[in-house]
Design a protein around this motif. Structure first.
Motif, mmCIF file in Angstrom:
data_model
loop_
_atom_site.group_PDB
_atom_site.id
_atom_site.type_symbol
_atom_site.label_atom_id
_atom_site.label_comp_id
_atom_site.label_asym_id
_atom_site.label_seq_id
_atom_site.Cartn_x
_atom_site.Cartn_y
_atom_site.Cartn_z
ATOM 1 N N LEU A 13 0.827 -1.215 0.000
ATOM 2 C CA LEU A 13 0.000 0.000 0.000
ATOM 3 C C LEU A 13 0.857 1.260 0.000
ATOM 4 O O LEU A 13 0.439 2.301 -0.515
ATOM 5 N N LYS A 14 2.060 1.170 0.560
ATOM 6 C CA LYS A 14 2.939 2.346 0.611
ATOM 7 C C LYS A 14 3.452 2.756 -0.768
ATOM 8 O O LYS A 14 3.944 3.865 -0.927
ATOM 9 N N HIS A 15 3.338 1.882 -1.741
ATOM 10 C CA HIS A 15 3.936 2.150 -3.056
ATOM 11 C C HIS A 15 2.928 2.625 -4.097
ATOM 12 O O HIS A 15 3.279 2.777 -5.259
ATOM 13 N N PHE A 16 1.689 2.845 -3.700
ATOM 14 C CA PHE A 16 0.715 3.371 -4.659
ATOM 15 C C PHE A 16 0.841 4.892 -4.732
ATOM 16 O O PHE A 16 0.965 5.570 -3.708
ATOM 17 N N PRO A 17 0.795 5.440 -5.959
ATOM 18 C CA PRO A 17 0.975 6.891 -6.118
ATOM 19 C C PRO A 17 -0.284 7.671 -5.748
ATOM 20 O O PRO A 17 -1.400 7.224 -5.988
ATOM 21 N N ASP A 18 -0.093 8.828 -5.161
ATOM 22 C CA ASP A 18 -1.201 9.760 -4.900
ATOM 23 C C ASP A 18 -2.377 9.074 -4.213
ATOM 24 O O ASP A 18 -3.536 9.226 -4.624
ATOM 25 N N ALA A 19 -2.095 8.280 -3.199
ATOM 26 C CA ALA A 19 -3.165 7.537 -2.531
ATOM 27 C C ALA A 19 -3.082 7.739 -1.022
ATOM 28 O O ALA A 19 -3.103 6.781 -0.247
ATOM 29 N N GLU A 20 -2.999 8.973 -0.622
ATOM 30 C CA GLU A 20 -2.919 9.277 0.812
ATOM 31 C C GLU A 20 -4.190 8.822 1.513
ATOM 32 O O GLU A 20 -5.298 9.176 1.118
ATOM 33 N N GLY A 21 -4.036 8.025 2.524
ATOM 34 C CA GLY A 21 -5.172 7.497 3.260
ATOM 35 C C GLY A 21 -5.452 6.036 2.980
ATOM 36 O O GLY A 21 -6.195 5.381 3.717
ATOM 37 N N ILE A 22 -4.831 5.479 1.913
ATOM 38 C CA ILE A 22 -5.106 4.091 1.559
ATOM 39 C C ILE A 22 -4.531 3.124 2.585
ATOM 40 O O ILE A 22 -4.994 1.982 2.707
ATOM 41 N N GLU A 23 -3.543 3.581 3.354
ATOM 42 C CA GLU A 23 -2.924 2.701 4.342
ATOM 43 C C GLU A 23 -3.911 2.244 5.419
ATOM 44 O O GLU A 23 -3.672 1.275 6.139
#
Length: 679
Positions: A206-216
């Motif tokens: 999940l840390k490596h997805f771009p522009d996905a703040e909050g996905i963690e």
């Protein structure tokens, strides 16, 4: 986690594979299209096509060892020793660990593969290892867990490979299951790869997805933790991908739980939802029509409504159902019809389900829960391939191959191929289907076996044509396997089958890489004593055709040489000379004369090309380490000299013309010093 599992993840830090079928292809295409090197065997001097270093780095960055401390210790030893053994159970992350180790040393991964042509008795593992070419900066992976048994010859071949790699700034990793072959290399450092917790793998990805703040937040959700408790690392990668899909498509006004619950629904394959939908649509013609529309949308999602509804119209009578006239005078409108199956038409006019990954879930559900309509569904794909636009053909092929992949059912692709070859589907469609599946290392083994069976004993000329066309297509991924099948087709009883093999050879040779492979196969394997006459005839015709073919009056092979430089130019010259040598080793005939003509004509017209023509023809008649002996060289010289003189006489060209005279003198004096010593 295993490399093949991680290949469903994002390809780089800016691109995400969010098409479910493409994701599944990545699972199976790992070594061929997973942005790693692939070493092709039986092809002298061939290096695999370079894939993306960026993707290799992604796999290394997302690798999560069960013990980071133990991994770091082994990495320090590996950087010094440059080879090691990884021991672990399937699914523990052995391959990805190997990739991470090589990447940490700045090496590009080369996967040494076994078992792609088990029907070839000569392709033994130790011979394949022996043919592996050392490449500077390469990180080799030899996976012994893919082999049924490993003997002393294989162990010795691995040690020899390691010795060959010394001095090449390369490294070697051997992968093995616990307790099998890890003790075969007592001098080599060993690292035990244990399966990491799935929830940790999920969090890392999940840390490596771009522009996905909050996905963690997905990895902290209680229900997700419960799902991951019994999940494998591969499941965790899938959860990360579907989570990103749901996160990207979320309504920012909704609560966090909305997109997470949708991700959980996607991960669970929407089965409960489909159970409810099918329960609500059962029992009569109208319900049956709605089910047909659902299947059609699932198969052709992304196309316009007209194509999807026309495909539904095609399926209905096959199942004994009256068409629903959606969008017609008496039926529901297009939009209400689509809403009934959970789909909508976008601004671009294309139809999509409102739920992510719902199409694949529908097809999986239908195939699993409605087995009595399998034959009709397969016949439907044939009708689509025959009578609908190419866009529909591509969609139905992708949908059904995806279904087979998800079910790990390669036999389904064989059934599909049989349906298309025996039915009305265009030959090219059947060949593309076979080629796409055959190019996959593991999943494609049964398709390659089917092509092999058809090449040995073609049922009909149509079957032979499909094999030839499929081999020409998938040779871009596995040229050795394709040529192995074509050699049997080239000696078939049917003239049309042999002609199909010749056409495929010419198509493969059009590609620069394919050219070298085909020439070596033809010269070394097909055009020699002991080979069936039919195959030798195809080989001879192929070589003559290549030598005689011209563009604007210039032999095409000369143009190929002129378009290269350096080592590639020298290699091309050698291969063209080998082609001439194979022809001149036989008695000259009208076909040989036909090949000689364009070269002599070019010699007369182009002073600049004289040296290149002379160099190639002189190399063709002289002996080599592979073709030794003055007697053979003299024989080739005589044949070529006679052909040149015959062509000049027929075309009224003076044999004493300077370019012709100088060429003949070079040919006839080349072997004189050797003759005098032997005399």
């Amino acid at each position: 986690m295993e490399m093949v599992a991680q290949e469903t993840a994002q390809v780089s830090n800016t691109v995400v594979i969010n098409n479910p079928v493409e994701s599944l292809k990545m699972v199976q295409l790992g070594r061929l299209h997973g942005n790693l090197f692939v070493y092709q065997f039986n092809t002298e001097g061939l290096e695999p096509k370079r894939k993306s270093w960026q993707y290799q780095k992604y796999l290394a960055n997302t690798f999560h060892p069960a013990s980071r401390e133990a991994y770091e210790r082994f990495l320090g030893v590996f950087k010094e020793k440059r080879w090691g053994v990884l021991v672990g159970e399937p699914g523990s992350g052995r391959e990805t660990a190997a990739i991470a180790l090589h990447t940490s040393c700045g090496l590009q991964v080369h996967q040494v593969q076994f078992g792609q042509d088990n029907d070839n008795p000569d392709e033994t593992p130790h011979r394949l290892l022996g043919r592996t070419k050392p490449i500077p900066g390469a990180g080799y992976i030899v996976d012994l867990s893919t082999m049924n048994s490993v003997d002393e010859q294989v162990i010795h071949a691995i040690r020899v490979l390691w010795q060959k790699l010394e001095g090449y700034d390369a490294a070697l990793i051997v992968i093995t299951p616990p307790g099998m072959y890890d003790s075969a290399f007592p001098e080599v450092p060993v690292f035990r790869v244990d399966r990491p917790p799935a929830i940790d793998v999920l969090a890392k990805h999940l840390k490596h997805f771009p522009d996905a703040e909050g996905i963690e937040a997905l990895a902290r959700w209680a229900q997700v933790k419960t799902l991951m408790a019994k999940a494998s690392p591969a499941d965790a990668v899938r959860m990360a991908n579907v989570g990103f899909l749901a996160f990207s498509a979320r309504d920012t006004q909704e609560s966090m739980g909305a997109w997470i619950n949708e991700a959980i629904g996607i991960y669970s394959d929407w089965k409960a939802e489909l159970d409810r939908w099918f329960d609500e649509h059962k029992g009569g013609p109208e319900a049956a029509w709605n089910r047909i529309v659902l299947v059609s949308v699932a198969t052709f999602e992304g196309l316009d409504s007209e194509k999807i509804l026309r495909a539904a119209d095609t399926l209905a009578p096959m199942l004994g159902v009256e068409k629903g006239d959606a969008g017609g005078l008496t039926g529901l409108g297009v939009e209400p019809t689509l809403r009934l199956v959970g789909a909508e038409r976008g601004e671009d006019g294309r139809v999509r389900f409102t739920k992510p990954e719902y199409a694949t879930a529908v097809l999986d559900y239908v195939w699993s829960q409605l087995p009595r309509i399998h034959e009709e569904l397969l016949a439907w794909t044939d009708a689509i391939a025959a009578d609908h636009p190419k866009e529909c053909l591509d969609a139905v092929s992708s949908a059904w191959i995806g279904l087979a992949l998800r079910r790990n059912d390669p036999e389904l692709t064989i059934r599909l191929l049989n349906e298309w070859v025996d039915g009305k589907a265009p030959r090219k469609a059947a060949a593309r289907l076979a080629a796409e599946v055959a190019s996959w290392p593991d999943f494609g083994s049964k398709m390659r076996r089917k092509l092999y069976e058809w090449s040995r004993k073609p049922k009909t000329d149509e079957h032979a044509a499909v094999v030839a066309m499929a081999c020409a297509i998938y040779s871009r991924d596995d040229v050795v396997s394709a040529l192995f099948r074509l050699k049997w087709l080239a000696q078939a009883d049917s003239v049309k089958a042999r002609e199909a093999a010749l056409d495929a050879l010419e198509e493969i040779a059009d590609d620069t890489r394919g050219f070298f492979d085909v020439v070596r196969t033809i010269v070394d394997d097909w055009n020699r004593p002991g080979v069936p006459d039919e195959r030798r005839n195809i080989a001879h015709r192929f070589v003559i055709g290549c030598l005689a073919r011209t563009k604007d009056g210039i032999p095409e092979l000369l143009l190929r040489v002129e378009s290269t430089s350096g080592e590639l130019r020298d290699r091309t010259v050698r291969h063209v000379a080998d082609m001439w040598r194979s022809v001149l080793g036989q008695r000259g005939d009208e076909a040989t004369l036909e090949a000689v003509g364009p070269w002599v004509a070019y010699l007369l017209e182009s002073e600049a090309g004289c040296e290149l023509v002379t160099r190639i023809l002189v190399e063709a008649v002289t002996g080599t380490a592979q073709v030794p002996g003055v007697v053979e060289a003299n024989g080739r010289t005589i044949v070529l000299g006679q052909m040149i003189i015959e062509w000049c006489d027929r075309h009224g060209v003076d044999r004493g013309t300077r370019p012709v005279y100088e060429l003949l003198m070079r040919l006839f004096t080349t072997n004189e010093p050797v003759r005098s010593r032997e005399g």
